[in-house]
Design an enzyme around this catalytic site. Structure first.
Site, mmCIF file in Angstrom:
data_model
loop_
_atom_site.group_PDB
_atom_site.id
_atom_site.type_symbol
_atom_site.label_atom_id
_atom_site.label_comp_id
_atom_site.label_asym_id
_atom_site.label_seq_id
_atom_site.Cartn_x
_atom_site.Cartn_y
_atom_site.Cartn_z
ATOM 1 N N HIS A 1 45.921 37.089 43.915
ATOM 2 C CA HIS A 1 46.381 36.837 42.542
ATOM 3 C C HIS A 1 47.302 37.981 42.157
ATOM 4 C CE1 HIS A 1 43.524 33.531 41.883
ATOM 5 N NE2 HIS A 1 42.725 34.228 42.667
ATOM 6 N N ASP B 1 41.073 37.156 48.000
ATOM 7 C CA ASP B 1 40.864 36.764 46.602
ATOM 8 C C ASP B 1 41.098 37.977 45.679
ATOM 9 O OD1 ASP B 1 40.463 35.246 44.385
ATOM 10 O OD2 ASP B 1 38.366 34.773 44.772
ATOM 11 N N ASN C 1 34.090 34.887 41.006
ATOM 12 C CA ASN C 1 33.846 33.457 41.136
ATOM 13 C C ASN C 1 34.501 32.926 42.412
ATOM 14 O OD1 ASN C 1 32.884 30.993 40.367
ATOM 15 N ND2 ASN C 1 34.705 30.446 39.203
HETATM 16 O O1 DOR Z 1 36.856 35.665 40.697
HETATM 17 C C1 DOR Z 1 37.845 34.966 40.585
HETATM 18 N N1 DOR Z 1 38.959 35.439 40.011
HETATM 19 N N2 DOR Z 1 37.799 33.714 41.008
HETATM 20 C C2 DOR Z 1 38.790 32.835 40.776
HETATM 21 O O2 DOR Z 1 38.702 31.701 41.181
HETATM 22 C C3 DOR Z 1 39.971 33.247 39.995
HETATM 23 C C4 DOR Z 1 40.172 34.698 40.075
HETATM 24 C C5 DOR Z 1 41.154 35.233 39.070
HETATM 25 O O3 DOR Z 1 42.232 34.676 38.924
HETATM 26 O O4 DOR Z 1 40.839 36.248 38.444
#
Ligand code: DOR
Length: 429
Positions: free
Chosen positions: A64, A306, A279
């Site tokens: 991200h 992630d 998540n």
């Molecule tokens: O922990 C998470 N953070 N899970 C996700 O699916 C999205 C992500 C985020 O964009 O911060």
């Protein structure tokens, strides 16, 4: 001016072809020789690789980078720097930005931001407009710009009929859908894994089944449509067993796991520290063991970070109010080397050439270190011991739960298109 080149000296080349002692000469963004005793000219730069592995650069299927929209947490530029420090030469940026990456215009914008970055930044497009789960996004116009992965990550596509259509469409386009498996209705109100620790802590939980029912549904849809599907951040024993069975059946599915799901458990939430909120949530030990077993057995195809940066203010709130997510790019390789009982070449398969294949990057990333190949490489010292220091990270954010953790294995150099962008752990720009 002719390129005098870079020599990576004294290392062991490790790639899909195996391991061999060799120096590597790079010129004009390509590997031009892999041999013992390559002579450097006075003009060439030398990177010492004594005691190190020289490998194809790592490829992250799941980062991200927050731009556009959340530039206080990360930008494409800073996220790429974080990636390069972690040994990555390519990352796939997730589309849960603001606006979402759900059109050719936003894809072009993010690719443009990545063009000068120290890591090759690719994007995943959203499956649905605004990731709202209601209408298909224009997948074809994004695919025409080279987008190969599509996902609504952050949420799963709840509507099975829409997911079926998306799979059929993706299959025609030759692209891959990547699913964040979470049934919203079943997970509603949950802030951690539902189990002994959620009861003890009084934090509402979401059951493992919230993930597993969507894995099962999507496997049924993959069977129905014959389309390829990639499962993001699998975290439960049940999910892994479903994916393992589907693979045995010959379904064209792949799966990734994130480092926090093989290094932390739901018991780590005990201090109500929001850095441990993520998540899918941290799971009990039995799931962590299943994730490790999936990595050993080959049910899992990739380790993906992630990487989810969040600004300090966003995380300095009560547990239930904090956004989920933790940093990943600068610690993933070390955590894998430290915590997994796997040889370095297996870890590289999971972090370089297998994800490169899933992302459609073969030819540019993850390929063997051979003459004529692209010089997207990393040099890893597998024995280096270090302590994770959040304040020294290249990411703009600090939300790592690993601060102070002792790990073994460090990226020494990263080379992108022939340019050493990290030398001895230091970013060069
Ligand atoms: O922990 C998470 N953070 N899970 C996700 O699916 C999205 C992500 C985020 O964009 O911060």
């Amino acid at each position: 001016m002719p390129d005098a080149g870079v020599v990576i000296r004294g290392g062991t080349v490790i790639d899909e072809l195996g391991a061999r002692r060799a120096d590597v000469l790079i010129r004009d963004a390509h590997v031009v020789a892999v041999a013992n005793g390559i002579e450097e000219t006075s003009a060439s730069r030398v990177l010492d690789a004594g005691g190190c592995a020289v490998a194809p650069g790592l490829v992250d299927l799941h980062a991200h980078l927050r731009e556009p929209g959340r530039e206080e947490a990360e930008t494409v530029w800073s996220g790429a720097r974080s990636a390069a420090v972690g040994g990555y030469t390519a990352v796939v940026a997730m589309p849960n930005t603001d606006p979402a990456i759900d059109s050719a215009a936003v894809v072009r914008h993010v690719l443009g931001l990545g063009a000068m970055a120290v890591c090759d930044v690719r994007v995943a497009g959203a499956i649905t407009v605004g990731r709202a789960g209601e209408r298909l996004a224009p997948l074809a116009e994004m695919a025409a710009l080279g987008v190969r992965l599509f996902t609504d990550d952050g949420s799963g596509v709840q509507d099975a009929r829409l997911m079926r259509r998306a799979l059929e469409y993706a299959s025609d386009l030759g692209v891959v859908l990547a699913q964040h498996c979470e049934d919203d209705a079943l997970a509603a109100g949950g802030h951690m894994h539902e189990g002994e620790w959620s009861s003890r802590l009084g934090i509402p939980g979401a059951p493992a089944e919230a993930e597993e029912v969507m894995v099962a549904r999507d496997l049924a849809l993959a069977r129905l449509t014959s389309a390829r599907i990639h499962f993001l951040h699998l975290s439960t024993a049940g999910s892994l067993s479903l994916v393992g069975a589907a693979k045995s059946e010959g379904l064209p599915v792949s799966g990734e796991v994130a480092p926090h799901h093989f290094t932390l458990t739901d018991a780590d939430v005990a201090g109500y520290d929001t850095r441990f909120k993520v998540n899918p949530p941290l799971r009990p030990r039995s799931d962590v063991e299943a994730v490790k077993e999936g990595l050993r057995s080959g049910v899992v195809d990739a380790i993906a970070t992630d990487h989810a940066p969040h600004a300090l203010e966003a995380k300095e709130v009560p547990f239930a109010e904090a956004p989920p997510g933790m940093l990943g790019l600068e610690t993933a390789l070390a955590l894998a080397l430290t915590e997994l009982d796997l040889a370095l070449d297996r870890i590289l398969a999971l972090m370089s050439w297998q994800p490169a294949r899933i992302a459609g990057l073969t030819g540019e990333h993850g390929g063997p270190v051979t003459e004529g190949g692209p010089a997207n490489l990393c040099v890893i010292d597998p024995e280096a011991r270090w302590v994770v220091e959040p304040t020294r990270m290249a990411s703009l954010s600090r939300n790592t739960p690993y601060g102070g953790r002792k790990v073994t294995g460090r990226v020494r150099h990263t080379v992108l298109r022939g340019e050493p962008v990290v030398i001895d752990g230091e970013l060069q720009r």
